[in-house]
Design a protein around this motif. Structure first.
Motif, short mmCIF file in Angstrom:
data_model
loop_
_atom_site.label_atom_id
_atom_site.label_comp_id
_atom_site.label_asym_id
_atom_site.label_seq_id
_atom_site.Cartn_x
_atom_site.Cartn_y
_atom_site.Cartn_z
N LYS A 37 0.68 1.05 -1.67
CA LYS A 37 0.30 0.81 -3.07
C LYS A 37 -0.54 1.95 -3.63
O LYS A 37 -0.45 2.25 -4.84
N CYS A 40 1.49 4.35 -5.54
CA CYS A 40 1.87 3.81 -6.85
C CYS A 40 0.70 3.91 -7.83
O CYS A 40 0.88 4.31 -9.00
N ASP A 41 -0.50 3.58 -7.36
CA ASP A 41 -1.69 3.65 -8.21
C ASP A 41 -1.95 5.08 -8.69
O ASP A 41 -2.30 5.30 -9.85
N ASN A 45 -1.97 6.11 -12.56
CA ASN A 45 -3.17 6.69 -13.17
C ASN A 45 -2.88 8.02 -13.85
O ASN A 45 -3.44 8.32 -14.91
N THR A 54 1.40 -1.92 -10.70
CA THR A 54 1.73 -1.50 -9.33
C THR A 54 1.67 -2.69 -8.37
O THR A 54 1.01 -3.70 -8.64
#
Length: 399
Positions: A37, A40-41, A45, A54
């Motif tokens: 994850k 994805c973050d 961002n 996400t």
């Protein structure tokens, strides 16, 4: 207009997320999910604007996928994960009655072999569920298949000879690196070559057949005949094709590294014991090679990918070359990725747009050339992959 779940947070997933986020009128909600994850973050961002949600998911775990899809309720799942994760994601889409799009066909984890039979076998189940599966919507496969469909629709009564040519004339400054996941990339380019001729497949040794080809604005590059997945669907959907081949450029240093990797067993996909643990050599190699997603910053030069086609129009022989040239530097400035990720991610976004607009939407499993190419071709020019046509030219091919 619609909600989309993107699975996969590598270079291609980064491009897809960037391009979708810029079109809120089409992609009203976007979720990016991956095994990690945090990746994805980071992408979310960088894009900003709270456009990307996400989540963590194991793309090989059907119950996890089903839970995520049921919670988010997307109109479409865009799979830009690894090819051997295609079937679990398709299974989850079936269970949740959610449409599906990918960029590469299924490849078993334990066998270096990719073909469409496993995904084509889902045809009846997707049709009965009333959902769509769009297969191979990257550049090659993807745009090259749409180029072929466009040529068949507008410029030929009959296509007889198809040569797909893929040149990466860029320089990333590394001694050796792959432009996408090393585990998949190395398996693809080290397998035996194969091409279609007179109704059957002809197999060759790896890199046995090669020749210099001239690429627009780039010049001559040694090009090697390899097998590529779109050939399988194109000869099925355009049965007048007598010969279909795929050519890719490689530098001598790259080929030398490949030979060494193979000769010392590092391309192996069978587990070996090391210090009491099982490891797969090519997965270990992936861990020590440069991350393809980090190559963009120093990448210079261009890619050039297209179709060289010969056939008949109004009873006369005709030749046609349609292609795109993409700058690694421009791709990086826009999305933070190199050109190979960009040329795969943009078509995936456009394919998702075609689905959400209802232009590519029918129950069943389809390769991209089975849809109307015209709206897709128009969007390529708008979203960073403009195409060029040359009519009645020397294709540099023997038939």
């Amino acid at each position: 207009m619609g909600k989309v779940l993107i699975i996969g947070a590598g270079g291609v997933g980064t491009v897809v997320a960037h391009k979708m986020a810029a079109l809120p009128e089409v992609f009203s909600e976007i979720m990016l999910a991956s095994r990690t994850k945090a990746k994805c973050d980071e992408i979310a961002n960088k894009i900003g604007g709270n456009r990307i949600q996400t989540a963590q998911v194991d793309a090989e775990n059907v119950p996890q996928l089903v839970e995520l899809i049921r919670n988010f309720k997307p109109d479409l799942v865009v799979n830009v994960a690894l090819p051997y994760q295609d079937l679990p994601i398709m299974d989850a889409c079936l269970e949740t009655e959610t449409s599906y799009l990918d960029t590469a066909n299924y490849e078993p984890k334990d066998e270096a072999k990719f073909e469409y039979k496993w995904q084509w076998a889902y045809q009846n189940r997707f049709k009965e569920a009333g959902i769509t599966a769009i297969l191979g919507c990257g550049f090659d496969p993807g745009v090259t298949s749409i180029y072929t469909a466009y040529a068949a629709k507008h410029h030929f009564d009959e296509i007889n000879y198809l040569d797909i040519v893929d040149c990466n004339a860029g320089d990333h400054g590394k001694a050796f690196a792959t432009n996408f996941n090393p585990e998949i990339n190395i398996r693809e380019v080290t397998q035996k070559g194969k091409y279609w001729k007179d109704g059957k497949w002809v197999e060759t040794e790896p890199h046995e057949i090669h020749k210099p080809l001239n690429y627009p604005e780039i010049g001559p590059k040694e090009s090697y005949l390899i097998y590529h997945e779109e050939l399988e669907s194109l000869v099925k959907n355009f049965p007048t094709i007598k010969q279909a081949r795929f050519w890719m450029t490689f530098g001598q240093e790259y080929l030398t590294h490949l030979r060494v990797i193979q000769n010392i067993g590092m391309a192996g996909i069978e587990p070996v014991m090391y210090e009491g643990k099982e490891i797969v050599p090519i997965q270990f190699l992936k861990a020590v090679l440069p991350n393809p997603g980090d190559l963009g910053e120093n990448y210079k030069g261009w890619t050039s990918i297209g179709c060289r086609i010969k056939g008949l129009k109004d009873g006369k022989e005709k030749t046609y070359y349609v292609y795109n040239n993409c700058s690694h530097e421009v791709a990086y400035q826009e999305t933070g990725t190199q050109g190979v990720s960009y040329t795969t991610g943009v078509p995936a976004m456009i394919g998702a747009m075609m689905y959400l607009k209802g232009l590519w939407k029918k129950p069943g499993v389809f390769n991209v050339e089975e849809f109307d190419p015209d709206p897709f071709m128009a969007e390529l020019n708008i979203h960073g992959l403009p195409w060029n046509e040359i009519h009645d030219t020397d294709l540099e091919m023997e038939y």
